[in-house]
Design an enzyme around this catalytic site. Structure first.
Site, PDB file in Angstrom:
ATOM      1  N   HIS A  36     116.105 -11.444 -47.449  1.00 39.37           N
ATOM      2  CA  HIS A  36     117.103 -11.245 -45.840  1.00 39.37           C
ATOM      3  C   HIS A  36     116.567 -10.280 -45.091  1.00 39.37           C
ATOM      4  O   HIS A  36     117.013 -11.156 -44.092  1.00 39.37           O
ATOM      5  CB  HIS A  36     118.049 -10.229 -46.871  1.00 39.37           C
ATOM      6  CG  HIS A  36     119.032 -10.576 -48.017  1.00 39.37           C
ATOM      7  ND1 HIS A  36     118.441  -9.821 -49.575  1.00 39.37           N
ATOM      8  CD2 HIS A  36     119.478 -11.717 -48.544  1.00 39.37           C
ATOM      9  CE1 HIS A  36     119.928 -10.202 -50.202  1.00 39.37           C
ATOM     10  NE2 HIS A  36     120.022 -10.817 -49.856  1.00 39.37           N
ATOM     11  N   LEU A  86     119.866  -5.846 -50.529  1.00 41.10           N
ATOM     12  CA  LEU A  86     118.301  -6.889 -49.906  1.00 41.10           C
ATOM     13  C   LEU A  86     117.073  -7.044 -49.774  1.00 41.10           C
ATOM     14  O   LEU A  86     116.699  -5.255 -50.469  1.00 41.10           O
ATOM     15  CB  LEU A  86     118.822  -6.156 -47.624  1.00 41.10           C
ATOM     16  CG  LEU A  86     119.840  -6.035 -47.689  1.00 41.10           C
ATOM     17  CD1 LEU A  86     119.990  -5.219 -45.826  1.00 41.10           C
ATOM     18  CD2 LEU A  86     120.428  -7.118 -48.115  1.00 41.10           C
ATOM     19  N   MET A 146     125.007 -10.561 -49.425  1.00 40.58           N
ATOM     20  CA  MET A 146     126.321  -8.984 -50.265  1.00 40.58           C
ATOM     21  C   MET A 146     125.060  -8.072 -50.677  1.00 40.58           C
ATOM     22  O   MET A 146     125.801  -7.108 -51.657  1.00 40.58           O
ATOM     23  CB  MET A 146     126.125 -10.200 -51.928  1.00 40.58           C
ATOM     24  CG  MET A 146     126.979 -11.424 -50.709  1.00 40.58           C
ATOM     25  SD  MET A 146     128.356 -11.967 -52.697  1.00 40.58           S
ATOM     26  CE  MET A 146     127.072 -12.725 -53.978  1.00 40.58           C
TER      27      MET A 146
HETATM   28  P1  AMP Z   1     122.829 -13.037 -50.723  1.00 44.32           P
HETATM   29  O1  AMP Z   1     122.613 -11.487 -50.981  1.00 44.32           O
HETATM   30  O2  AMP Z   1     122.304 -13.840 -52.135  1.00 44.32           O
HETATM   31  O3  AMP Z   1     124.412 -13.562 -50.279  1.00 44.32           O
HETATM   32  O4  AMP Z   1     122.100 -13.953 -49.339  1.00 44.32           O
HETATM   33  C1  AMP Z   1     122.449 -13.789 -48.679  1.00 44.32           C
HETATM   34  C2  AMP Z   1     121.314 -14.587 -47.595  1.00 44.32           C
HETATM   35  O5  AMP Z   1     120.275 -14.471 -47.503  1.00 44.32           O
HETATM   36  C3  AMP Z   1     121.727 -17.146 -47.832  1.00 44.32           C
HETATM   37  O6  AMP Z   1     122.013 -16.845 -47.070  1.00 44.32           O
HETATM   38  C4  AMP Z   1     120.516 -16.504 -48.399  1.00 44.32           C
HETATM   39  O7  AMP Z   1     120.480 -18.238 -48.940  1.00 44.32           O
HETATM   40  C5  AMP Z   1     120.008 -15.938 -48.503  1.00 44.32           C
HETATM   41  N1  AMP Z   1     118.427 -16.072 -49.050  1.00 44.32           N
HETATM   42  C6  AMP Z   1     118.897 -15.321 -50.235  1.00 44.32           C
HETATM   43  N2  AMP Z   1     117.515 -14.943 -51.037  1.00 44.32           N
HETATM   44  C7  AMP Z   1     116.576 -15.469 -50.117  1.00 44.32           C
HETATM   45  C8  AMP Z   1     115.357 -15.544 -50.326  1.00 44.32           C
HETATM   46  N3  AMP Z   1     114.752 -15.961 -51.596  1.00 44.32           N
HETATM   47  N4  AMP Z   1     114.467 -15.961 -49.033  1.00 44.32           N
HETATM   48  C9  AMP Z   1     115.290 -16.483 -47.995  1.00 44.32           C
HETATM   49  N5  AMP Z   1     116.814 -16.319 -47.944  1.00 44.32           N
HETATM   50  C10 AMP Z   1     116.754 -16.157 -49.190  1.00 44.32           C
END
Ligand code: AMP
Length: 281
Positions: A37, A33, A30
């Site tokens: 990410h 970044l 989303m």
């Molecule tokens: P989001 O943009 O929050 O929807 O996250 C996109 C992807 O990044 C999802 O698969 C999350 O689980 C992953 N993600 C978010 N925060 C972290 C983090 N701190 N470490 C690893 N992956 C993450």
């Protein structure tokens, strides 16, 4: 890096990629970044020939309209970060592009109890909206590999079930949570924490680690450990705890037997920002 806003343009390009026998790795996000990410992008670059990242703030997975409105957007910086790690493709669709017939969801999947507990209980409708957009994205991108973070632990369990139920031909790879130096799990929402809230937020990972240490050093007294951790978090003025639970790591149900794989999961609000985290015990 190529940037596509239209599904048909993206698909035309990806068809030629697949026709050349190249594998496709996909990282849905989303935006806003951070290094978490980027760790997924790097892994996808290692494991596949062509890496696609999507940035789409999906309206159907926000149960709280204020959370949706305040969701950070840093698209210019995101593009720079993705280019720096040589992400091949960025998919940047509009709401209209993703939901040409409106955001109604006629094909809800029954994930059973997995989607009813924890985040499911506290964010009604969240997982329906998340599954709706992930299924759409997977049908558009048709990746060989899908990379997601264990930070959203319940989410990746549900996506794994979605893949199984819809018989999608993609392998889910879930990666470890990236953390700040003090232990706070990286999250797009962290930028909304003010100085005081940011300082308090370290108590989330500290409490999870405390529970892990206790489980290792004591008998099977899970409920007591869970209660102590909950009380610890609640003792901080400024932290509003939604839940702190120790659960079976596969089913997310309360543990019953000795030697089950366990995970502690928590959701709190600090300074109006909702944060989640978890730790395998
Ligand atoms: P989001 O943009 O929050 O929807 O996250 C996109 C992807 O990044 C999802 O698969 C999350 O689980 C992953 N993600 C978010 N925060 C972290 C983090 N701190 N470490 C690893 N992956 C993450």
């Amino acid at each position: 890096m190529l940037i596509f806003k239209q599904i048909k343009d993206l698909q035309k390009h990806l068809k030629s990629v697949a026709n050349q026998g190249q594998t496709i790795g996909f990282v849905p996000t989303m935006g806003a970044l951070h290094k978490g990410h980027i760790s997924l992008i790097k892994k996808s670059k290692k494991e596949s020939d062509c890496t696609v990242c999507s940035i789409f703030v999906n309206p159907t997975q926000f149960n709280d309209p204020k959370d949706f409105e305040k969701y950070p957007s840093t698209i210019e910086e995101d593009i720079l970060k993705l280019s720096a790690v040589k992400c091949d493709i960025l998919f940047l669709p509009s709401v209209k592009e993703m939901y040409p017939d409106g955001t109604g969801n006629k094909r809800k999947i029954d994930f059973g109890s997995l989607a009813k507990v924890l985040e499911g209980e506290h964010r009604p409708g969240h997982f329906d909206g998340m599954a709706q957009v992930v299924e759409r994205l997977l049908r558009i991108v048709k990746p060989d590999l899908l990379f997601m973070g264990l930070k959203d632990y319940q989410q990746q369990l549900i996506v794994s079930k979605l893949i199984e139920k819809r018989k999608l031909k993609v392998k889910l790879i879930a990666l470890e949570t990236m953390r700040e130096k003090d232990g706070l799990a990286m999250s797009s929402r962290n930028v909304r924490l003010d100085k005081k809230a940011r300082k308090l937020a370290v108590e989330i990972s500290k409490t999870l680690l405390g529970a892990k240490r206790e489980i290792r050093n004591t008998e099977y007294e899970i409920l007591k450990i869970q209660e102590r951790a909950l009380q610890r978090l609640q003792s901080f003025k400024g932290i509003e705890v939604e839940y702190f639970e120790v659960r079976n790591a596969k089913t997310l149900m309360p543990p019953e037997k000795k030697f089950e794989k366990l995970i502690a999961l928590t959701a709190v609000k600090i300074g109006g920002v909702r944060l989640i985290d978890n730790l395998k015990l």
